[in-house]
Design an enzyme around this catalytic site. Sequence first.
Site, PDB file in Angstrom:
ATOM      1  CD  GLN A  95      -6.382   0.753  -0.322  1.00 32.40           C
ATOM      2  OE1 GLN A  95      -7.596   0.848  -0.184  1.00 32.40           O
ATOM      3  NE2 GLN A  95      -5.841  -0.130  -1.126  1.00 32.40           N
ATOM      4  CB  CYS A  96      -1.798   3.862  -1.997  1.00 26.42           C
ATOM      5  SG  CYS A  96      -2.228   2.121  -2.266  1.00 26.42           S
ATOM      6  CB  VAL A  97      -2.621   9.127  -0.954  1.00 24.06           C
ATOM      7  CG1 VAL A  97      -1.974  10.502  -0.897  1.00 24.06           C
ATOM      8  CG2 VAL A  97      -2.953   8.755  -2.393  1.00 24.06           C
TER       9      VAL A  97
ATOM     10  CG  HIS B 223      -2.065  -0.978   1.071  1.00 27.57           C
ATOM     11  ND1 HIS B 223      -2.375  -1.897   2.046  1.00 27.57           N
ATOM     12  CD2 HIS B 223      -2.943  -1.203   0.065  1.00 27.57           C
ATOM     13  CE1 HIS B 223      -3.403  -2.638   1.652  1.00 27.57           C
ATOM     14  NE2 HIS B 223      -3.752  -2.238   0.448  1.00 27.57           N
TER      15      HIS B 223
ATOM     16  CB  THR C 114       2.759   6.998   0.661  1.00 24.74           C
ATOM     17  OG1 THR C 114       2.528   5.787  -0.070  1.00 24.74           O
ATOM     18  CG2 THR C 114       4.076   7.618   0.221  1.00 24.74           C
TER      19      THR C 114
END
Length: 199
Positions: free
Chosen positions: A118-120, A89, A123
């Site tokens: 999620q991924c943003v 992710h 990160t």
Amino acid sequence: MNRALLVIDVQESFRSRPDSWATIADPDIAEPVNRLVRLARAAGDRVIWILHTEPGSGGVFDPEQGHVRLLPELDQPLPGEPVLRKTSHNAFTTTNLQQLLTEAGVTELVVSGIRTEQCVETTTRIGSDLGYRVTFPVDATTTNPVGGLSAEAIVERTVAVLRDRFARITTVAELEAEREGELEGELEGESAQLAPSTA
């Protein structure tokens, strides 16, 4: 410059699922992301593109299916702009992103992309924990409804949990205004240096 823009998962995989794409909060996500890309390039910042992959899954994130590619309406990567492929992710764990940032002397990140929470967000959290100063232009991210919550509610929740703990929350327009102010300051400084001395 010591900043880098991360463009995360703004890819055809999402649009290849029409039912899901129909509920995404901002189907025109490429427009604010392009503004960030142009802003970063004008400032001499690094631009790093990240694609999510799930090799062997047979789904829309399987590279063999042909959907793991940037949306065509995006300003496409220039020579020298890395395009990384991740299987986690966050954009750090399964790529050499941190190595690239370290080698380039990057200390600040601007994070954008799909999906906000999620991924943003993931990160952003990892980047903050690694010591980067992270800016989160919320309107350059988008997502879908999740678990009975609207996309708008999901974004509000992400902003609430990231603000002042993991990232500086901002908008694309605010970053553009900041950059314009920086340029004006630079020009004023140059004018002052060129002005004849009255002493």
